[in-house]
Scaffold this motif. Structure first.
Motif, short mmCIF file in Angstrom:
data_model
loop_
_atom_site.label_atom_id
_atom_site.label_comp_id
_atom_site.label_asym_id
_atom_site.label_seq_id
_atom_site.Cartn_x
_atom_site.Cartn_y
_atom_site.Cartn_z
N GLN A 1 72.02 -50.42 -14.25
CA GLN A 1 70.83 -50.16 -13.45
C GLN A 1 71.21 -49.71 -12.04
O GLN A 1 70.55 -48.85 -11.46
CB GLN A 1 69.96 -51.41 -13.37
CG GLN A 1 69.22 -51.73 -14.66
CD GLN A 1 68.39 -52.99 -14.53
OE1 GLN A 1 68.89 -54.02 -14.08
NE2 GLN A 1 67.13 -52.92 -14.91
N TYR B 1 66.83 -47.50 -8.78
CA TYR B 1 67.12 -48.87 -8.39
C TYR B 1 68.03 -48.93 -7.16
O TYR B 1 67.85 -49.78 -6.29
CB TYR B 1 67.79 -49.65 -9.54
CG TYR B 1 66.90 -49.79 -10.74
CD1 TYR B 1 65.84 -50.70 -10.76
CD2 TYR B 1 67.11 -49.03 -11.89
CE1 TYR B 1 65.01 -50.83 -11.86
CE2 TYR B 1 66.29 -49.14 -13.00
CZ TYR B 1 65.24 -50.05 -12.98
OH TYR B 1 64.42 -50.17 -14.07
N THR C 1 48.65 -53.01 -11.83
CA THR C 1 48.85 -53.04 -13.28
C THR C 1 47.52 -53.15 -14.02
O THR C 1 47.29 -52.49 -15.03
CB THR C 1 49.76 -54.22 -13.67
OG1 THR C 1 51.01 -54.10 -12.98
CG2 THR C 1 50.00 -54.26 -15.16
N GLU D 1 51.52 -48.37 -14.78
CA GLU D 1 52.56 -48.97 -15.61
C GLU D 1 53.23 -50.09 -14.81
O GLU D 1 53.54 -49.89 -13.63
CB GLU D 1 53.62 -47.92 -16.01
CG GLU D 1 53.13 -46.88 -17.00
CD GLU D 1 52.84 -47.51 -18.35
OE1 GLU D 1 53.53 -48.48 -18.71
OE2 GLU D 1 51.93 -47.03 -19.04
N GLU E 1 56.21 -51.32 -14.62
CA GLU E 1 57.51 -50.99 -14.02
C GLU E 1 57.33 -50.07 -12.82
O GLU E 1 57.97 -50.24 -11.77
CB GLU E 1 58.42 -50.34 -15.07
CG GLU E 1 59.82 -50.03 -14.55
CD GLU E 1 60.71 -49.43 -15.62
OE1 GLU E 1 61.71 -48.78 -15.27
OE2 GLU E 1 60.41 -49.62 -16.82
N THR E 2 56.44 -49.08 -12.97
CA THR E 2 56.18 -48.16 -11.87
C THR E 2 55.53 -48.87 -10.69
O THR E 2 55.90 -48.65 -9.53
CB THR E 2 55.26 -47.01 -12.35
OG1 THR E 2 55.89 -46.34 -13.44
CG2 THR E 2 55.00 -46.02 -11.22
N ARG F 1 55.71 -52.05 -9.85
CA ARG F 1 56.67 -52.93 -9.17
C ARG F 1 57.64 -52.14 -8.31
O ARG F 1 57.90 -52.48 -7.16
CB ARG F 1 57.42 -53.78 -10.20
CG ARG F 1 58.47 -54.70 -9.57
CD ARG F 1 58.98 -55.72 -10.58
NE ARG F 1 57.93 -56.63 -11.01
CZ ARG F 1 57.53 -57.67 -10.31
NH1 ARG F 1 58.10 -57.96 -9.13
NH2 ARG F 1 56.57 -58.45 -10.76
#
Length: 286
Positions: free
Chosen positions: A111, A117, A175, A180, A182-183, A185
């Motif tokens: 990652q 990241y 959310t 999404e 993940e997006t 966050r």
């Protein structure tokens, strides 16, 4: 003191053609050659010594750098390269950097190699600070004499602020309205990280609005990015400073408004929901 034999071996390993010949021989010898060949063991000791300083620079053990060198030495591209050591050195540099970033970000090396990241700063617990973030950072500070007073519906018995909870509630809100997870966050954590480095929410908004790298890393369309900033940080218009639109989600959560109150704000829900990026299968966010 280095012996003549060790010196000769080191000089031989540093020769590109000699190294290429050794790597080719080990490759053609097949499975187990690296484990049992004495020259391979000597080569790895040389790699450990060669990259020891680079490993220490990134807070790693020399043998971790040697392990990265080993992975590079086994590749066909290294054997075919004009300068095999150049390829190996670059691979070790990239791996050591990713290892260091992974340790700082508390994530895997895989990652840490990815831009989405690695753009973030090292993990830092709010509890690591002697004082809570709102106590010393002006972007989160609330002063009833100089700052905007909350509306009647904003009043709470205690004005204790939990920044981590506000961030998690912001992510949860996005959310629920179609982003999404993940997006949401990644975007919120990026925004709040930059907010802590700015002198105010308004200045953070302007810096982030022009941050094209952030948009690319987060894979967000321009309209979604701008709308997200308005929703999270508030509209940077002095005329709207005393309104919910001017305060933004983070501000409203930090002055005590619960998440359920934000979810009943039709304007906020519609704005955030329409801003959620919706990509066709196989398409990017540009």
């Amino acid at each position: 003191m280095e012996t003549a034999t060790a010196r000769d071996r080191r000089e031989r390993f540093e020769d590109s053609e000699a190294l290429r010949a050794l790597l080719t021989r080990l490759h053609e010898a097949g499975r187990g050659a690296w484990r049992h060949d004495p020259e391979a063991a000597a080569l790895m000791e040389h790699a450990s010594s060669k990259y020891a300083a680079l490993a220490r620079k990134h807070g790693l053990d020399p043998w971790e750098a040697a392990s990265a060198a080993f992975e590079a030495m086994r590749g066909a591209a290294t054997r075919r390269a004009e300068d095999p050591w150049g390829v190996i050195t670059r691979a070790v540099q990239v791996t050591c950097t990713a290892e260091e970033r992974g340790n700082g970000l508390l994530c895997s090396v895989h990652q840490a190699r990815r831009p989405r990241y690695s753009v973030f700063h090292d993990a830092e617990r709010f509890s690591d600070r002697e004082n809570p973030l709102p106590d010393y950072h002006p972007a989160f500070r609330f002063d009833p004499f100089t700052d905007d007073e909350p509306d009647d519906g904003d009043a709470v018995p205690e004005r204790t602020v939990n920044v981590a909870t506000a961030i998690e509630d912001t992510i949860a809100f996005l959310t629920r309205v179609g982003w999404e997870p993940e997006t949401a966050r990644a975007a919120v954590e990026y925004v709040t990280a930059r907010l802590t480095e700015a002198s105010s929410r308004a200045s953070a908004f302007e810096v982030l609005r022009r941050d094209r790298q952030a948009r690319a890393l987060l894979d967000l369309p321009g309209a979604s990015w701008t709308a997200l900033l308005r929703v999270v940080l508030g509209v940077p218009d002095p005329a709207l400073a005393h309104t919910n639109a001017g305060r933004g989600m983070l501000r409203r959560l930090l002055i005590g408004q619960p998440l359920r109150a934000l979810l009943t704000d039709d304007d906020l829900v519609i704005t955030a929901g329409l801003a959620a990026p919706r990509f066709d299968a196989g398409s990017g966010g540009s």
